[in-house]
Motif scaffolding. Structure first.
Motif, PDB file in Angstrom:
ATOM      1  N   UNK A 143      21.922  35.391  33.084  1.00  0.00           N
ATOM      2  CA  UNK A 143      20.474  35.209  32.925  1.00  0.00           C
ATOM      3  C   UNK A 143      19.941  34.059  33.769  1.00  0.00           C
ATOM      4  N   UNK A 144      20.656  32.941  33.775  1.00  0.00           N
ATOM      5  CA  UNK A 144      20.184  31.753  34.498  1.00  0.00           C
ATOM      6  C   UNK A 144      21.034  31.458  35.734  1.00  0.00           C
ATOM      7  N   UNK A 145      21.765  32.477  36.226  1.00  0.00           N
ATOM      8  CA  UNK A 145      22.508  32.319  37.463  1.00  0.00           C
ATOM      9  C   UNK A 145      23.835  31.603  37.346  1.00  0.00           C
ATOM     10  N   UNK A 146      24.269  31.317  36.114  1.00  0.00           N
ATOM     11  CA  UNK A 146      25.567  30.657  35.895  1.00  0.00           C
ATOM     12  C   UNK A 146      26.279  31.350  34.741  1.00  0.00           C
ATOM     13  N   UNK A 147      27.482  31.848  35.008  1.00  0.00           N
ATOM     14  CA  UNK A 147      28.265  32.531  33.979  1.00  0.00           C
ATOM     15  C   UNK A 147      29.304  31.583  33.375  1.00  0.00           C
ATOM     16  N   UNK A 148      30.078  32.103  32.427  1.00  0.00           N
ATOM     17  CA  UNK A 148      31.179  31.335  31.840  1.00  0.00           C
ATOM     18  C   UNK A 148      32.411  31.341  32.739  1.00  0.00           C
ATOM     19  N   UNK A 149      32.425  32.185  33.764  1.00  0.00           N
ATOM     20  CA  UNK A 149      33.586  32.275  34.643  1.00  0.00           C
ATOM     21  C   UNK A 149      34.828  32.792  33.944  1.00  0.00           C
ATOM     22  N   UNK A 150      34.639  33.672  32.961  1.00  0.00           N
ATOM     23  CA  UNK A 150      35.774  34.119  32.157  1.00  0.00           C
ATOM     24  C   UNK A 150      36.770  34.964  32.941  1.00  0.00           C
ATOM     25  N   UNK A 151      36.277  35.763  33.901  1.00  0.00           N
ATOM     26  CA  UNK A 151      37.221  36.579  34.670  1.00  0.00           C
ATOM     27  C   UNK A 151      38.177  35.681  35.456  1.00  0.00           C
ATOM     28  N   UNK A 152      37.638  34.675  36.113  1.00  0.00           N
ATOM     29  CA  UNK A 152      38.482  33.760  36.886  1.00  0.00           C
ATOM     30  C   UNK A 152      39.462  33.033  35.983  1.00  0.00           C
ATOM     31  N   UNK A 153      38.981  32.558  34.843  1.00  0.00           N
ATOM     32  CA  UNK A 153      39.852  31.824  33.922  1.00  0.00           C
ATOM     33  C   UNK A 153      40.955  32.724  33.368  1.00  0.00           C
ATOM     34  N   UNK A 154      40.584  33.926  32.913  1.00  0.00           N
ATOM     35  CA  UNK A 154      41.568  34.836  32.330  1.00  0.00           C
ATOM     36  C   UNK A 154      42.579  35.303  33.373  1.00  0.00           C
ATOM     37  N   UNK A 155      42.113  35.586  34.596  1.00  0.00           N
ATOM     38  CA  UNK A 155      43.022  36.003  35.658  1.00  0.00           C
ATOM     39  C   UNK A 155      43.989  34.878  36.025  1.00  0.00           C
ATOM     40  N   UNK A 156      43.459  33.678  36.181  1.00  0.00           N
ATOM     41  CA  UNK A 156      44.269  32.535  36.587  1.00  0.00           C
ATOM     42  C   UNK A 156      45.367  32.224  35.577  1.00  0.00           C
ATOM     43  N   UNK A 157      45.011  32.330  34.294  1.00  0.00           N
ATOM     44  CA  UNK A 157      45.967  32.003  33.234  1.00  0.00           C
ATOM     45  C   UNK A 157      46.648  33.240  32.662  1.00  0.00           C
ATOM     46  N   UNK A 158      46.330  34.404  33.240  1.00  0.00           N
ATOM     47  CA  UNK A 158      46.910  35.681  32.808  1.00  0.00           C
ATOM     48  C   UNK A 158      46.828  35.847  31.288  1.00  0.00           C
ATOM     49  N   UNK A 159      45.616  35.733  30.779  1.00  0.00           N
ATOM     50  CA  UNK A 159      45.365  35.901  29.344  1.00  0.00           C
ATOM     51  C   UNK A 159      45.431  37.398  29.013  1.00  0.00           C
ATOM     52  N   UNK A 160      46.361  37.840  28.172  1.00  0.00           N
ATOM     53  CA  UNK A 160      46.531  39.275  27.898  1.00  0.00           C
ATOM     54  C   UNK A 160      45.580  39.773  26.816  1.00  0.00           C
ATOM     55  N   UNK A 161      44.295  39.735  27.104  1.00  0.00           N
ATOM     56  CA  UNK A 161      43.259  40.132  26.147  1.00  0.00           C
ATOM     57  C   UNK A 161      42.190  40.939  26.871  1.00  0.00           C
ATOM     58  N   UNK A 162      41.753  42.035  26.257  1.00  0.00           N
ATOM     59  CA  UNK A 162      40.593  42.780  26.754  1.00  0.00           C
ATOM     60  C   UNK A 162      39.340  42.129  26.178  1.00  0.00           C
ATOM     61  N   UNK A 163      38.341  41.887  27.021  1.00  0.00           N
ATOM     62  CA  UNK A 163      37.074  41.319  26.561  1.00  0.00           C
ATOM     63  C   UNK A 163      35.979  42.367  26.725  1.00  0.00           C
ATOM     64  N   UNK A 164      35.242  42.618  25.650  1.00  0.00           N
ATOM     65  CA  UNK A 164      34.138  43.579  25.674  1.00  0.00           C
ATOM     66  C   UNK A 164      32.840  42.805  25.474  1.00  0.00           C
ATOM     67  N   UNK A 165      32.095  42.600  26.564  1.00  0.00           N
ATOM     68  CA  UNK A 165      30.841  41.862  26.503  1.00  0.00           C
ATOM     69  C   UNK A 165      29.661  42.799  26.328  1.00  0.00           C
ATOM     70  N   UNK A 166      28.869  42.565  25.298  1.00  0.00           N
ATOM     71  CA  UNK A 166      27.718  43.414  24.969  1.00  0.00           C
ATOM     72  C   UNK A 166      26.458  42.768  25.536  1.00  0.00           C
ATOM     73  N   UNK A 167      25.834  43.421  26.487  1.00  0.00           N
ATOM     74  CA  UNK A 167      24.626  42.866  27.097  1.00  0.00           C
ATOM     75  C   UNK A 167      23.468  42.908  26.108  1.00  0.00           C
ATOM     76  N   UNK A 168      22.600  41.913  26.194  1.00  0.00           N
ATOM     77  CA  UNK A 168      21.449  41.859  25.291  1.00  0.00           C
ATOM     78  C   UNK A 168      20.275  42.644  25.876  1.00  0.00           C
ATOM     79  N   UNK A 169      19.239  42.798  25.079  1.00  0.00           N
ATOM     80  CA  UNK A 169      17.973  43.350  25.543  1.00  0.00           C
ATOM     81  C   UNK A 169      17.177  42.196  26.157  1.00  0.00           C
TER      82      UNK A 169
END
Length: 250
Positions: free
Chosen positions: A51-77
């Motif tokens: 929304x404001x041009x800055x994300x949590x960077x979760x893909x980079x963090x999860x990939x870097x640390x090889x976190x074995x979890x599926x994340x399902x993000x629900x977009x808002x209205x």
């Protein structure tokens, strides 16, 4: 890898985008994974979607640390006050936006009754309560707390960052009287710079501590985190990733 999926939400009679993170190696194995459902999915992974041009960077963090979890993000209205209405389980009045008619209960029931079964059929998931988490920030944090209180049979873990609490604490007190499983884990955080004065910080801290005490009284495993210099934005919540991910998915 993040996939975007469009899905219909019958209670709101609208299509909505899901942002689904698949762990490193997902396409090359037959492994099943825990699932972390999160509100405000557009803010989680890529700056261009946030929304404001800055994300949590979760893909980079999860990939870097090889976190074995599926994340399902629900977009808002994103229209008008619709996010506030869909992400609040309660009615409340705000001096800036007026009266909000909360429709969060309907969204929560859709997550449990429609979305989770859909994800479990479409992806290789560990379907049990032990492997299922819910999370969010601000209004999404409130929704995560509300969801684990009402569907503790489905979710064993919750990440509630910077929960919106103003005007809804009386409702939350009633919710916290319900029984929770002792093997429930709740991460609850708030930032010291989310408010403008020491008095406001004292009130915010008191509200969070009240929730924490009631959860502890039910033998819930709680990780309270007053984030020094923490602000109410994605850049600040990104810094909490190592803390709550290690707590929920050790």
């Amino acid at each position: 890898m993040v996939r975007k999926e469009d899905i219909y939400i019958p209670c709101f009679q609208t299509m909505r985008t899901l942002h689904v993170y698949l762990p490193v190696g997902y396409e090359n194995n037959k492994q099943k994974y825990p699932v972390f459902y999160m509100y405000d999915g557009h803010n989680l992974f890529h700056d261009e979607d946030a929304t404001f041009g800055k994300s949590w960077g979760m893909e980079t963090y999860f990939d870097t640390h090889e976190i074995p979890v599926i994340v399902v993000g629900i977009e808002c209205n994103h229209e008008g006050n619709q996010r506030l209405e869909e992400f609040s389980p309660y009615d409340f009045d705000d001096r800036y936006v007026g009266h909000i008619h909360g429709r969060g209960k309907a969204l929560m029931e859709w997550v449990v009754s429609d979305l989770k079964p859909w994800i479990d059929l479409r992806y290789r998931t560990k379907t049990g309560r032990r492997y299922t988490a819910i999370g969010g920030s601000s209004m999404g944090g409130l929704m995560a707390l509300y969801t684990i209180l009402h569907h503790n049979d489905i979710f064993s873990k919750a990440a509630c960052l910077s929960c919106f609490l103003y005007g809804v604490m009386a409702d939350i007190r009633q919710e916290l009287k319900d029984h929770l499983h002792a093997d429930t884990h709740v991460y609850l955080s708030w930032g010291s710079e989310e408010v403008r004065s020491k008095m406001q910080l004292a009130k915010l801290s008191a509200a969070n501590l009240e929730i924490i005490r009631q959860l502890l009284a039910q033998n819930v495993e709680v990780f309270p985190n007053l984030v020094v210099k923490g602000k109410h934005n994605e850049a600040s919540w990104e810094k909490e990733l190592p803390v709550f991910i290690n707590f929920l998915f050790p």
